[in-house]
Design an enzyme around this catalytic site. Structure first.
Site, PDB file in Angstrom:
ATOM      1  CG  PHE A  28      -2.222  -0.689   1.158  1.00  7.27           C
ATOM      2  CD1 PHE A  28      -3.262  -0.254   0.553  1.00  7.27           C
ATOM      3  CD2 PHE A  28      -1.915  -2.127   1.542  1.00  7.27           C
ATOM      4  CE1 PHE A  28      -4.393  -1.176   0.599  1.00  7.27           C
ATOM      5  CE2 PHE A  28      -3.111  -2.903   1.514  1.00  7.27           C
ATOM      6  CZ  PHE A  28      -4.535  -2.717   0.930  1.00  7.27           C
ATOM      7  CG  ASP A  29       0.692   5.685  -1.790  1.00  6.62           C
ATOM      8  OD1 ASP A  29       1.798   6.295  -1.607  1.00  6.62           O
ATOM      9  OD2 ASP A  29      -0.071   6.560  -2.185  1.00  6.62           O
ATOM     10  CG  LEU A  30       1.114   7.121   4.499  1.00  9.20           C
ATOM     11  CD1 LEU A  30       0.023   6.388   5.275  1.00  9.20           C
ATOM     12  CD2 LEU A  30       2.561   7.064   5.287  1.00  9.20           C
ATOM     13  CG  ASP A  31       1.461  10.904   2.172  1.00  5.58           C
ATOM     14  OD1 ASP A  31       0.832  10.924   3.474  1.00  5.58           O
ATOM     15  OD2 ASP A  31       2.755  11.328   2.097  1.00  5.58           O
ATOM     16  CB  ILE A 183      -3.125  -0.722  -3.283  1.00  6.86           C
ATOM     17  CG1 ILE A 183      -3.211  -2.452  -3.490  1.00  6.86           C
ATOM     18  CG2 ILE A 183      -4.275  -0.131  -3.048  1.00  6.86           C
ATOM     19  CD1 ILE A 183      -4.096  -3.223  -2.429  1.00  6.86           C
TER      20      ILE A 183
END
Length: 235
Positions: A28-31, A183
């Site tokens: 997963f990406d964060l921002d 993602i």
């Protein structure tokens, strides 16, 4: 589930959902994917750009996604020395205040809980410095869902998404990339995933648009966290 949920290789939207249950490791990406960090990032950017004596770009949202060093150079025209100073000023505020001017998107915690209980390995691959990402996860109760949180270094190394992905895979000893899915919400997530030989799901509740994600070549698209979990769990 509607037709936005899957994309053919040509970029045409398909009403059929391809089987995604084989993706057992999710990065997963964060921002813009797990949290809405707009307020903190923009306030710190404006503070840094103003102190440096540069004009704040009219469309400041374009700073959301790319590595911060790249953004200062590309969008403000700063040279290397100026970029380094701007990053220093940015982090002075961000490390104490800005990283917590943030919120978890509605439905994200529930999505992560479903995926973890469904047997998925959840990890993070963000261009944000890893030390900041871990603090954010601890503050907002997301650490419980993730096996590993990977990000950039403070010295500017491992800034780009493909570098972070490679780092995460190496740290966890993952060699079968056919079972890994990135993602994220921006083109950088798609480009980074494809550069490392993995597929990417673009999500529409973050900073990026469906047009951006389609143009970048996203392999799948989900409109909501609930829909993303449905697709990944085959429900």
């Amino acid at each position: 589930m509607n037709g936005l949920s899957a994309i053919l290789p040509t970029g045409m939207i398909s009403p059929l959902i391809r089987d995604m249950t084989g993706y057992t490791t999710l990065l997963f990406d964060l921002d813009g994917t797990l949290t809405d960090s707009t307020e903190g990032i923009i306030k710190c950017l404006v503070n840094a750009i103003t102190q440096m004596g540069f004009a704040v770009p009219e469309d400041s949202n374009k700073f959301l996604g790319p590595p911060i060093r790249q953004s200062f150079a590309e969008f403000c025209g700063m040279n290397e020395e100026q970029v380094n100073q701007a990053v220093k000023i940015f982090r002075e505020r961000y490390s104490t205040v800005g990283l917590f001017e943030n919120r978890v998107y509605e439905g994200v915690s529930e999505m992560l809980d479903r995926l973890k209980k469904g047997g998925k390995r959840l990890m993070v691959a963000t261009s944000k410095p890893q030390v900041y990402a871990i603090r954010i996860f601890d503050r907002f109760g997301l650490s419980q869902f993730f096996e590993f949180v990977g990000g950039a270094e403070l010295d500017g190394s491992r800034d780009y998404k493909d570098e972070v992905i490679e780092y995460v895979l190496a740290q966890r000893g993952i060699t079968d990339r056919s079972k890994v899915l990135m993602i994220g919400d921006r083109r950088q997530d798609v480009f980074g995933a494809h550069k490392t030989g993995i597929k990417c799901m673009g999500i529409l509740w973050g900073f990026g648009s469906i047009e951006e994600l389609k143009e970048a070549g996203a392999d799948f698209i989900a409109e909501t966290p609930d829909e993303a979990a449905d697709m990944l769990l085959g429900q």
